[in-house]
Design a protein around this motif. Structure first.
Motif, PDB file in Angstrom:
ATOM      1  N   GLY A   1       0.824  -1.211   0.000  1.00 57.43           N
ATOM      2  CA  GLY A   1       0.000   0.000   0.000  1.00 57.43           C
ATOM      3  C   GLY A   1       0.852   1.252   0.000  1.00 57.43           C
ATOM      4  N   HIS A   2       1.879   1.289   0.861  1.00 58.19           N
ATOM      5  CA  HIS A   2       2.814   2.421   0.864  1.00 58.19           C
ATOM      6  C   HIS A   2       3.491   2.564  -0.500  1.00 58.19           C
ATOM      7  N   ALA A   3       4.017   1.440  -0.979  1.00 57.51           N
ATOM      8  CA  ALA A   3       4.834   1.468  -2.196  1.00 57.51           C
ATOM      9  C   ALA A   3       4.023   1.934  -3.408  1.00 57.51           C
ATOM     10  N   PHE A   4       2.844   1.357  -3.610  1.00 60.54           N
ATOM     11  CA  PHE A   4       2.050   1.716  -4.775  1.00 60.54           C
ATOM     12  C   PHE A   4       1.525   3.155  -4.681  1.00 60.54           C
ATOM     13  N   THR A   5       1.204   3.614  -3.480  1.00 59.23           N
ATOM     14  CA  THR A   5       0.705   4.990  -3.347  1.00 59.23           C
ATOM     15  C   THR A   5       1.789   6.001  -3.691  1.00 59.23           C
ATOM     16  N   LEU A   6       3.008   5.771  -3.214  1.00 60.65           N
ATOM     17  CA  LEU A   6       4.109   6.667  -3.568  1.00 60.65           C
ATOM     18  C   LEU A   6       4.377   6.611  -5.071  1.00 60.65           C
ATOM     19  N   LYS A   7       4.329   5.427  -5.643  1.00 63.74           N
ATOM     20  CA  LYS A   7       4.541   5.296  -7.083  1.00 63.74           C
ATOM     21  C   LYS A   7       3.424   5.998  -7.863  1.00 63.74           C
ATOM     22  N   HIS A   8       2.191   5.941  -7.346  1.00 66.99           N
ATOM     23  CA  HIS A   8       1.054   6.623  -7.986  1.00 66.99           C
ATOM     24  C   HIS A   8       1.303   8.121  -8.095  1.00 66.99           C
ATOM     25  N   TYR A   9       1.959   8.693  -7.085  1.00 65.69           N
ATOM     26  CA  TYR A   9       2.230  10.128  -7.083  1.00 65.69           C
ATOM     27  C   TYR A   9       3.578  10.465  -7.726  1.00 65.69           C
ATOM     28  N   GLY A  10       4.203   9.476  -8.373  1.00 68.74           N
ATOM     29  CA  GLY A  10       5.421   9.750  -9.134  1.00 68.74           C
ATOM     30  C   GLY A  10       6.711   9.562  -8.382  1.00 68.74           C
ATOM     31  N   GLY A  11       6.653   8.965  -7.193  1.00 68.49           N
ATOM     32  CA  GLY A  11       7.857   8.777  -6.394  1.00 68.49           C
ATOM     33  C   GLY A  11       8.626   7.518  -6.758  1.00 68.49           C
ATOM     34  N   ILE A  12       9.777   7.366  -6.119  1.00 68.70           N
ATOM     35  CA  ILE A  12      10.650   6.208  -6.317  1.00 68.70           C
ATOM     36  C   ILE A  12      10.691   5.405  -5.029  1.00 68.70           C
ATOM     37  N   VAL A  13      10.527   4.094  -5.133  1.00 71.80           N
ATOM     38  CA  VAL A  13      10.566   3.200  -3.972  1.00 71.80           C
ATOM     39  C   VAL A  13      11.750   2.263  -4.161  1.00 71.80           C
ATOM     40  N   LYS A  14      12.808   2.489  -3.411  1.00 71.78           N
ATOM     41  CA  LYS A  14      14.041   1.734  -3.679  1.00 71.78           C
ATOM     42  C   LYS A  14      14.213   0.509  -2.796  1.00 71.78           C
ATOM     43  N   GLU A  15      13.461   0.419  -1.681  1.00 79.13           N
ATOM     44  CA  GLU A  15      13.673  -0.712  -0.777  1.00 79.13           C
ATOM     45  C   GLU A  15      12.393  -1.133  -0.079  1.00 79.13           C
ATOM     46  N   ILE A  16      12.264  -2.438   0.104  1.00 80.60           N
ATOM     47  CA  ILE A  16      11.320  -3.021   1.051  1.00 80.60           C
ATOM     48  C   ILE A  16      12.123  -4.052   1.833  1.00 80.60           C
ATOM     49  N   GLY A  17      11.967  -4.070   3.150  1.00 80.24           N
ATOM     50  CA  GLY A  17      12.780  -4.989   3.944  1.00 80.24           C
ATOM     51  C   GLY A  17      12.232  -5.211   5.330  1.00 80.24           C
ATOM     52  N   LEU A  18      13.072  -5.773   6.195  1.00 75.43           N
ATOM     53  CA  LEU A  18      12.710  -6.066   7.576  1.00 75.43           C
ATOM     54  C   LEU A  18      13.175  -4.936   8.473  1.00 75.43           C
ATOM     55  N   LEU A  19      12.386  -4.647   9.511  1.00 74.79           N
ATOM     56  CA  LEU A  19      12.688  -3.598  10.468  1.00 74.79           C
ATOM     57  C   LEU A  19      12.598  -4.169  11.877  1.00 74.79           C
ATOM     58  N   PHE A  20      13.577  -3.809  12.711  1.00 73.75           N
ATOM     59  CA  PHE A  20      13.558  -4.238  14.111  1.00 73.75           C
ATOM     60  C   PHE A  20      13.633  -3.001  14.993  1.00 73.75           C
ATOM     61  N   MET A  21      12.605  -2.812  15.829  1.00 67.76           N
ATOM     62  CA  MET A  21      12.547  -1.692  16.772  1.00 67.76           C
ATOM     63  C   MET A  21      12.415  -2.260  18.172  1.00 67.76           C
ATOM     64  N   CYS A  22      13.420  -2.001  19.022  1.00 75.30           N
ATOM     65  CA  CYS A  22      13.425  -2.552  20.383  1.00 75.30           C
ATOM     66  C   CYS A  22      13.222  -4.068  20.336  1.00 75.30           C
TER      67      CYS A  22
END
Length: 341
Positions: free
Chosen positions: A169-190
């Motif tokens: 959802g994040h990736a396609f919405t940014l792409k819809h508005y003409g942005g570039i999505v260079k990464e999708i990955g894992l995130l660790f917080m605490c």
């Protein structure tokens, strides 16, 4: 010293400029004077620029540092993020080409007609869910009290599915508005695992509504999944397998929404707060606010943003202490159980 040829100047309606580096996907906000200084860096001696704009050498040095850190100048690259045990990421894929190939097929998803339908659909789902609260509680008792391993396994798989759709959802919405999505990955917080989509390029969008939608898209998809699961749960009572799966999908969607909307972690709630208030780099600026306060230095932040900055840092510290204490207690209990055997 001069800008890379790929760097773009984007005028902002608030009166400043956004420098966008599409090669490294970085953005930098500058004012009109900064723009004139940057354009003359390779044409005039620094001393002449200082005299023309009545600037201190430190001002230009700070501007050059910011440009270098954003990889805007020839021969510079943005520094790689330092590893932090409490917060780190593991990149998995670069989805930009695939997103570009498929975005035109689903542009109908950002129409007002679909938005109207989703509002009605989610509202009706909330009404059904509230009216069926007793049955929902009964499903909870039947599934979680039994504590079967296959139930936990299904829940984990459904949670992974919700998170994957959330990130798309994040990736396609940014792409819809003409942005570039260079990464999708894992995130660790605490030490809490999650996923992330690099939406840095959203800062090149001059309309705040678009930036908010890029951040909110993931949560909107989660809520839509939850609404779909409510109706699936309602109409599958005669099928125990689908009835169980739909309930677990409801729980997975609600749980991930609750985690994502917490603004004290660098999840969607934080970036929604950043997009909504317009305070970029909110966390760091909040801690810098207290550093300036303790040093009795002049606080350069606008008066209307100071209360947000004053509130965020102490709340973030309290939340981090609570999370670490909770994790420590879980670890302590686990060690005691192992030791008792």
């Amino acid at each position: 010293m001069q800008l890379k040829s790929a760097v773009q100047w984007i005028p902002h309606p608030d009166g400043h400029w956004i420098l966008r580096n599409p090669e490294d996907i970085t953005c930098l906000q500058v004012d009109d004077i900064d723009k004139q200084v940057i354009l003359q860096l390779s044409q005039k001696p620094i001393t002449n620029i200082l005299a023309e704009y009545n600037l201190d050498l430190e001002d230009v040095q700070n501007l050059l540092r910011d440009l270098a850190q954003a990889g805007m100048l020839e021969g510079t690259k943005p520094p790689k993020a330092k590893f932090n045990l409490l917060s780190f990421t593991i990149p998995l894929v670069n989805p930009d080409v695939w997103l570009s190939q498929n975005i035109d097929k689903i542009r109908w998803m950002w129409t007002w007609e679909l938005g109207f339908f989703l509002c009605a659909f989610i509202a009706s789902s909330v009404a059904v869910w509230l009216a069926s609260s007793a049955e929902v509680a009964a499903s909870h008792q039947q599934l979680w009290i039994a504590g079967k391993n296959d139930t936990i396994f299904k829940f984990v798989l459904l949670t992974m599915l919700v998170i994957a759709l959330h990130e798309l959802g994040h990736a396609f919405t940014l792409k819809h508005y003409g942005g570039i999505v260079k990464e999708i990955g894992l995130l660790f917080m605490c030490f809490i695992p999650g996923c992330y989509t690099d939406t840095t390029d959203q800062y090149s969008l001059v309309r705040r509504k678009q930036r908010v939608l890029v951040v909110a898209a993931g949560v909107l998809i989660q809520v839509t999944i939850w609404a779909f699961a409510v109706w699936m749960w309602l109409f599958s009572q005669s099928n125990p397998v689908w009835h169980q799966i739909s309930y677990l999908l409801m729980v997975a969607a609600l749980l991930t929404v609750a985690i994502n909307l917490n603004p004290l972690n660098r999840f969607d709630g934080y970036y929604l707060l950043v997009a909504g208030t317009g305070i970029n780099n909110l966390r760091q600026r909040s801690f810098d606010f207290y550093v300036d306060l303790l040093r009795r230095e002049e606080i350069e932040e606008a008066a209307e943003t100071q209360w947000v900055l004053a509130a965020y840092a102490p709340l973030s510290i309290l939340y981090t202490v609570w999370v670490l204490s909770y994790l420590a207690s879980l670890l302590g209990n686990l060690v005691l159980r192992v030791w008792s055997f």
